[in-house]
Design an enzyme around this catalytic site. Structure first.
Site, PDB file in Angstrom:
ATOM      1  N   HIS A  47       0.820  -1.208   0.000  1.00  9.82           N
ATOM      2  CA  HIS A  47       0.000   0.000   0.000  1.00  9.82           C
ATOM      3  C   HIS A  47       0.857   1.262   0.000  1.00  9.82           C
ATOM      4  O   HIS A  47       0.557   2.227  -0.707  1.00  9.82           O
ATOM      5  CB  HIS A  47      -0.929  -0.016   1.219  1.00  9.82           C
ATOM      6  CG  HIS A  47      -2.007   1.009   1.172  1.00  9.82           C
ATOM      7  ND1 HIS A  47      -2.993   1.009   0.203  1.00  9.82           N
ATOM      8  CD2 HIS A  47      -2.271   2.075   1.970  1.00  9.82           C
ATOM      9  CE1 HIS A  47      -3.809   2.026   0.413  1.00  9.82           C
ATOM     10  NE2 HIS A  47      -3.396   2.689   1.470  1.00  9.82           N
ATOM     11  N   HIS A  86     -10.847   2.623  -1.117  1.00  8.87           N
ATOM     12  CA  HIS A  86     -10.922   2.160   0.269  1.00  8.87           C
ATOM     13  C   HIS A  86     -11.659   0.822   0.252  1.00  8.87           C
ATOM     14  O   HIS A  86     -12.687   0.634   0.910  1.00  8.87           O
ATOM     15  CB  HIS A  86     -11.631   3.195   1.151  1.00  8.87           C
ATOM     16  CG  HIS A  86     -10.854   3.526   2.383  1.00  8.87           C
ATOM     17  ND1 HIS A  86     -11.430   3.786   3.597  1.00  8.87           N
ATOM     18  CD2 HIS A  86      -9.522   3.638   2.592  1.00  8.87           C
ATOM     19  CE1 HIS A  86     -10.495   4.054   4.496  1.00  8.87           C
ATOM     20  NE2 HIS A  86      -9.335   3.971   3.906  1.00  8.87           N
TER      21      HIS A  86
END
Length: 727
Positions: A47, A86
């Protein structure tokens, strides 16, 4: 030896591989301590570190992630925009996952010094009749609505799709657009040593700890709720105003959102980008709990927090603004000339970490030997099934009732899409959202698009199709496409077939952006969208922004006056051998396969300029891109949304009516202008086909020997999702 084994075991537990731990040890010349190991687990996560994508992203833009977002200049202003995801948090905690996704992308725009003016979303769910999917769907929509409405930023458009491949891996991609003075954009780069690191916003708690690592692995079905952040939109609203005021102070040098990996990522990356080091004092950081551990402070992803770099002596002005807006303020460290990342308990206290900053922020770069998926070859070889349903009436009604095509009114009516009064069209009235740039005659058009069926069947050409679809949506309101932001949603990057899909999608994005002269100025990658061994379809989401020079000349997809003539422009003769990936085949035949249609770049650009010219001349009264569901579906939607009937002169096959060949628009012109329109098209070598004329709503839709009652179609189109949710 025991201590070394313990540290290595901790590293493995945190997601650092054995090879990576050995690399850390080699680069440092020592074994990291436990606290430092936690720092590496976040900064070297997929990430934060983009380990599997950096190699490819460099081909798009060398400065792809240099700043928090990209921008274009329109009307003397900088229009800042970006899309992010998300996905994992929303799968586990739909409401908070979606809400904090809104908060995070808003702060990315804010960190550039831009006031957020609009939100768009691209949402992917499984079958909403599944109770678990329904719960995720309702939670996500509610989270977006509550957070966006509370901070006063309108959600002006988007797309929502339903496919069983997303049942356990929903995709929640959010785009934000902001406006700033082009001469006063903020930077995230530190500009020298001996500057103060200032923390602004909410206190730091335990929510979101390991959020970066959580987003860098497959969903397992275990309880990952502690990794999900909790948002407070009212603090965010105050933070927006405070940040914009703080950035006007002369001594403020840089700004960064505290997103993934919180304090750690924001401070280390700000310093590294500026070629300096930094020193942090953990005791100074505002905390919700006194017993919070040092590593928890560093990795917490508590929301509504910003980092500023200021000249000494400026901090009091920043503090005064924070007091005004009732948010926390603290000087948490400083930049230093030595390129190290140093963390202390306090300015005089114990050193918890001392790491070369370049080693910390530069995760290893992986390039896999990719494999063409067996499904790619098999799907292309599939033969289209014989049509089971040949009744046009039934086909159209089934498609209009399908959640992928039907109205998303149940969703957008929960959003405040008019706040700040910049929004020109309500959602679904046009192919793009249009936002007025106040005090000018200009407007911006924004869209967000994807098509997982296309990109599954052919990642390269499918991604190109999505980029061109986004451009067509902008063209359809009279906007010239300018630039792209992307969110690339894929499965497990360690799978060589997924890696191949990713590489081909990137290549398609690069080629299409060059062909359209729409550079990719910002973006995001979301990997590990897989559950056990099942990955999602490759899903590149494309956000695009365009410029409208005269707001008085915008058009939408609604038919206007009875008697107006309707035409099909572009590829008027469909290639029946290339209708693969169409919703008609998926919904009516349960078939996903065959060849998708490809764009013709030269003709498409010529066609788009032709349409823009006719909009500018006032000849076109409505424009609607033909996409999901094909020609008849697009025609029906224009009738439904304008409450107008249609009398057709078209005689076409089912493939021609519902296939999804690229590069087509439905337009309407005044009857008196029809000859002029046809002559201009002929002289410009643009294919046009007359479809019929607009009638009153009482006349319904009469086409291809089929008649449709408009009231019935409206009920099918508008009520499909709400009925499914309420059952």
């Amino acid at each position: 030896m025991q201590n070394q084994l313990t540290i290595k075991e901790i590293a493995l537990e945190l997601g650092i591989s054995r090879e990576e731990f050995d690399l850390i040890e080699e680069k440092l010349g020592r074994i990291p301590n436990e606290f430092e190991t936690y720092l590496f687990s976040a900064q070297w996560s997929e990430h934060c570190g983009y380990k599997h994508s950096k190699h490819y992203l460099k081909k798009i833009n060398e400065s792809y992630e240099s700043e928090n977002a990209g921008y274009v200049q329109i009307g003397g202003k900088a229009v800042v925009f970006k899309v992010e995801s998300h996905n994992h948090p929303s799968a586990v905690e739909p409401y908070q996952g979606a809400a904090t996704g809104i908060g995070g992308i808003v702060r990315d725009i804010l960190a550039m010094g831009a006031r957020p003016i609009a939100l768009l979303d691209s949402l992917k769910f499984g079958n909403v009749f599944d109770p678990k999917v329904k719960n995720i769907f309702e939670g996500v929509v509610s989270g977006i609505s509550d957070y966006g409405n509370s901070i006063g930023v309108p959600t002006v458009g988007g797309e929502t799709s339903f496919n069983e491949i997303y049942s356990t891996n929903p995709l929640i991609n959010v785009m934000c657009v902001g406006v700033a003075n082009k001469n006063h954009l903020a930077s995230s780069h530190a500009d020298g040593p001996d500057k103060l690191l200032v923390y602004v916003g909410s206190k730091t708690g335990r929510d979101g700890i390991h959020g970066a690592s959580f987003a860098s692995k497959k969903l397992s079905g275990k309880d990952d709720r502690p990794s999900v952040q909790v948002g407070d939109p009212f603090t965010e609203k105050n933070l927006i105003e405070a940040t914009l005021e703080i950035l006007k102070i002369k001594g403020v040098r840089a700004c960064q959102d505290m997103g993934a990996a919180g304090v750690l990522s924001s401070t280390s990356e700000m310093a590294y980008k500026g070629g300096v080091g930094c020193e942090l004092y953990l005791d100074n950081i505002p905390k919700r709990q006194e017993d919070i551990e040092p590593w928890e402070i560093m990795l917490s992803e508590s929301q509504e927090r910003m980092l500023f770099l200021v000249n000494p002596g400026t901090e009091k002005k920043v503090e005064a603004i924070c007091n005004k807006y009732l948010i926390d303020f603290a000087v948490i460290g400083k930049t230093i000339s030595t390129p190290h990342y140093v963390v202390k308990e306090n300015s005089e206290g114990k050193v918890l970490a001392d790491l070369p900053i370049d080693i910390l922020v530069n995760a290893p770069e992986y390039y896999r030997n990719n494999t063409i998926p067996s499904t790619y070859i098999l799907n292309k070889a599939k033969k289209y099934p014989k049509t089971k349903i040949k009744d046009i009436d039934k086909i159209l009604k089934i498609l209009l009732s399908n959640h992928n095509i039907s109205s998303k009114k149940w969703i957008y009516q929960q959003y405040d899409y008019k706040v700040e009064t910049n929004t020109i069209f309500i959602p679904e009235q046009a192919d793009s959202a249009v936002l007025w740039l106040k005090k000018t005659q200009k407007a911006i058009a924004v869209t967000i698009d994807s098509n997982e069926l296309y990109t599954y069947l052919d990642p390269f050409e499918g991604t190109k199709n999505v980029v061109y679809e986004a451009a067509r949506n902008l063209i359809s309101v009279g906007a010239k496409p300018l630039a792209i932001t992307d969110n690339l949603n894929f499965g497990d990057p360690d799978d060589p077939e997924v890696s191949w899909q990713f590489e081909k999608s990137i290549e398609g994005l690069i080629e299409a952006s060059k062909e359209l002269s729409t550079p990719v100025v910002s973006g995001n990658v979301s990997f590990y969208n897989s559950y056990h061994e099942t990955s999602i379809f490759p899903t590149p989401v494309i956000g695009m922004i365009g410029e409208i020079k005269d707001i008085k000349k915008i058009v939408n997809l609604k038919f206007k006056d009875c008697g107006d003539v309707v035409y099909l422009i572009g590829k008027t003769d469909i290639n029946v051998d290339k209708i693969g990936g169409s919703f008609y085949l998926k919904v009516l035949e349960g078939f996903v396969g065959g060849e998708i249609d490809f764009v013709n770049p030269m003709y498409e650009r010529y066609l788009q300029n032709f349409i823009l010219d006719l909009i500018d001349k006032g000849i076109l009264k409505s424009v609607h891109d033909v996409s999901k569901g094909g020609l008849l579906t697009a025609l029906a939607v224009s009738c439904i949304l304008s409450n107008r009937g249609f009398k057709g002169i078209l005689d076409a096959s089912i493939e021609e009516l519902f296939g999804e060949n690229q590069g087509r628009f439905i337009v309407s012109v005044r009857s008196k202008d029809s000859r002029i329109f046809e002559d201009i098209a002929k002289s410009s070598n643009i294919n046009v086909k007359k479809l019929g004329e607009i009638k009153s709503s009482d006349d319904g839709i009469d086409i291809c020997s089929a008649y449709f009652d408009l009231k019935e179609l409206k009920s099918i189109y508008f009520d499909s999702i709400s009925k499914s949710v309420e059952e």
